[in-house]
Design a protein around this motif. Structure first.
Motif, PDB file in Angstrom:
ATOM      1  N   SER A 237       0.804  -1.222   0.000  1.00  0.00           N
ATOM      2  CA  SER A 237       0.000   0.000   0.000  1.00  0.00           C
ATOM      3  C   SER A 237       0.838   1.274   0.000  1.00  0.00           C
ATOM      4  N   SER A 238       2.056   1.190   0.548  1.00  0.00           N
ATOM      5  CA  SER A 238       2.927   2.381   0.603  1.00  0.00           C
ATOM      6  C   SER A 238       4.299   2.016   0.061  1.00  0.00           C
ATOM      7  N   PRO A 239       4.416   1.837  -1.258  1.00  0.00           N
ATOM      8  CA  PRO A 239       5.690   1.377  -1.830  1.00  0.00           C
ATOM      9  C   PRO A 239       6.852   2.335  -1.595  1.00  0.00           C
ATOM     10  N   SER A 240       6.549   3.615  -1.385  1.00  0.00           N
ATOM     11  CA  SER A 240       7.624   4.585  -1.166  1.00  0.00           C
ATOM     12  C   SER A 240       8.020   4.707   0.294  1.00  0.00           C
ATOM     13  N   ALA A 241       7.248   4.072   1.185  1.00  0.00           N
ATOM     14  CA  ALA A 241       7.569   4.155   2.615  1.00  0.00           C
ATOM     15  C   ALA A 241       8.886   3.441   2.886  1.00  0.00           C
ATOM     16  N   SER A 242       9.665   4.004   3.788  1.00  0.00           N
ATOM     17  CA  SER A 242      10.988   3.442   4.055  1.00  0.00           C
ATOM     18  C   SER A 242      10.955   2.265   5.012  1.00  0.00           C
ATOM     19  N   ALA A 243       9.888   2.169   5.806  1.00  0.00           N
ATOM     20  CA  ALA A 243       9.855   1.158   6.864  1.00  0.00           C
ATOM     21  C   ALA A 243       8.512   0.449   6.895  1.00  0.00           C
ATOM     22  N   VAL A 244       8.531  -0.742   7.517  1.00  0.00           N
ATOM     23  CA  VAL A 244       7.326  -1.550   7.709  1.00  0.00           C
ATOM     24  C   VAL A 244       7.145  -1.735   9.209  1.00  0.00           C
TER      25      VAL A 244
ATOM     26  N   ILE B  19       9.401  -2.008  14.107  1.00  0.00           N
ATOM     27  CA  ILE B  19       9.564  -1.325  12.834  1.00  0.00           C
ATOM     28  C   ILE B  19      10.862  -1.808  12.197  1.00  0.00           C
ATOM     29  N   ALA B  20      10.867  -2.008  10.876  1.00  0.00           N
ATOM     30  CA  ALA B  20      12.021  -2.610  10.211  1.00  0.00           C
ATOM     31  C   ALA B  20      12.209  -2.027   8.819  1.00  0.00           C
ATOM     32  N   VAL B  21      13.467  -2.087   8.355  1.00  0.00           N
ATOM     33  CA  VAL B  21      13.839  -1.640   7.014  1.00  0.00           C
ATOM     34  C   VAL B  21      14.729  -2.711   6.384  1.00  0.00           C
ATOM     35  N   PRO B  22      14.870  -2.699   5.061  1.00  0.00           N
ATOM     36  CA  PRO B  22      15.679  -3.737   4.407  1.00  0.00           C
ATOM     37  C   PRO B  22      17.178  -3.549   4.635  1.00  0.00           C
ATOM     38  N   VAL B  23      17.902  -4.664   4.619  1.00  0.00           N
ATOM     39  CA  VAL B  23      19.361  -4.668   4.559  1.00  0.00           C
ATOM     40  C   VAL B  23      19.767  -5.753   3.568  1.00  0.00           C
ATOM     41  N   TYR B  24      21.043  -5.705   3.163  1.00  0.00           N
ATOM     42  CA  TYR B  24      21.553  -6.707   2.223  1.00  0.00           C
ATOM     43  C   TYR B  24      22.930  -7.172   2.674  1.00  0.00           C
ATOM     44  N   CYS B  25      23.189  -8.456   2.416  1.00  0.00           N
ATOM     45  CA  CYS B  25      24.526  -9.028   2.553  1.00  0.00           C
ATOM     46  C   CYS B  25      24.882  -9.557   1.174  1.00  0.00           C
ATOM     47  N   GLY B  26      25.504  -8.714   0.367  1.00  0.00           N
ATOM     48  CA  GLY B  26      25.691  -9.065  -1.035  1.00  0.00           C
ATOM     49  C   GLY B  26      24.340  -9.108  -1.714  1.00  0.00           C
ATOM     50  N   GLN B  27      23.986 -10.273  -2.265  1.00  0.00           N
ATOM     51  CA  GLN B  27      22.689 -10.448  -2.909  1.00  0.00           C
ATOM     52  C   GLN B  27      21.631 -11.007  -1.957  1.00  0.00           C
ATOM     53  N   ILE B  28      22.013 -11.268  -0.722  1.00  0.00           N
ATOM     54  CA  ILE B  28      21.077 -11.848   0.247  1.00  0.00           C
ATOM     55  C   ILE B  28      20.277 -10.735   0.915  1.00  0.00           C
ATOM     56  N   LEU B  29      18.966 -10.827   0.808  1.00  0.00           N
ATOM     57  CA  LEU B  29      18.067  -9.841   1.395  1.00  0.00           C
ATOM     58  C   LEU B  29      17.866 -10.116   2.879  1.00  0.00           C
ATOM     59  N   GLY B  30      17.706  -9.059   3.643  1.00  0.00           N
ATOM     60  CA  GLY B  30      17.403  -9.191   5.055  1.00  0.00           C
ATOM     61  C   GLY B  30      16.650  -7.978   5.555  1.00  0.00           C
TER      62      GLY B  30
END
Length: 252
Positions: free
Chosen positions: A185-192, A205-216
């Motif tokens: 619903s809020s694709p531009s929102a930075s956090a969930v 509340i959480a935001v994305p991180v990456y370890c190389g190509q691994i999403l977290g």
């Protein structure tokens, strides 16, 4: 344990480690006689230790009689490498915990599952009681929903096809269409966010991180009484997530 058992056991471990070192020096394998000669062990002792190492998965015997390192050694290396990576970002997670006075969590999406890699908490910032494993609660946590939002459509569909959405609290979303509507619903929102969907009395509340190509995902949990602070948290969370991603990605 007898008086002499300790030194004997230590010597056996030392001999086994010497054998592993010798095996690792031969990419295409080496026979027991050669390994015994290189380690200075009696042939009978080398055979006995090699059989034990093969049985436990640390060494593998080839069809031609040679020995190479087994899968268990690779598992140890992978686990040690992961611990080294986490040790490099743990200070940033601890600083975030102290800045926000909130327990901090780091997850990764590996082998089709959302798994907790690290939790940094303290006496004044207790973690949420993980009464249901994150692998079964991706739909109910901000950390899990952050990962689901970043997955491509096929990967997200695959995850949801393999996971039931259990009702963990009265606020848990248990409908796939509703879950997708919420995270999209809020694709531009930075956090969930997770508003008591995983555990009553806690919000996250959480935001994305990456370890190389691994999403977290990187997130924090708060008592529900501090829910009004959630809109302010991304300003602190996002810079740390960027640093964590850079640190993990540059060292793999």
């Amino acid at each position: 344990m007898g008086a002499q058992d300790g030194p004997t056991l230590i010597a056996s471990v030392q001999r086994a480690l010497r054998l592993l070192e010798a095996v690792s020096a031969h990419e295409n394998g080496a026979p027991a006689k050669q390994l015994a000669r290189e380690t200075g062990l009696p042939l009978a002792t080398a055979y006995h230790l090699l059989r034990t190492l093969v049985h436990d998965g640390y060494v593998r015997k080839l069809y031609d009689g040679g020995f190479i390192l087994g899968d268990k050694v690779e598992s140890l290396y992978s686990a040690g490498h992961a611990q080294t990576l986490l040790s490099r970002v743990r200070p940033a997670l601890a600083a975030l915990r102290d800045e926000l006075a909130a327990a901090t969590y780091l997850t990764f999406y590996e082998d089709g599952e959302i798994r907790v890699a690290e939790i940094v908490d303290g006496p004044r910032t207790p973690r949420v009681d993980l009464w249901v494993g994150f692998e079964d609660a991706g739909h109910a946590t901000a950390l899990g929903k952050s990962v689901l939002r970043e997955l491509d459509e096929d990967a997200r569909r695959d995850y949801l096809s393999r996971h039931h959405l259990p009702d963990l609290t009265p606020r848990t979303i248990t409908s796939v269409p509703e879950l997708l509507r919420r995270i999209e619903s809020s694709p531009s929102a930075s956090a969930v966010t997770d508003l008591e969907e995983y555990a009553l009395g806690s919000v996250c509340i959480a935001v994305p991180v990456y370890c190389g190509q691994i999403l977290g995902s990187l997130g924090v949990s708060l008592p529900v009484e501090r829910q009004a602070q959630l809109p302010e948290i991304p300003a602190s969370l996002l810079p740390v997530a960027n640093r964590v991603s850079r640190s993990l990605s540059l060292t793999i």
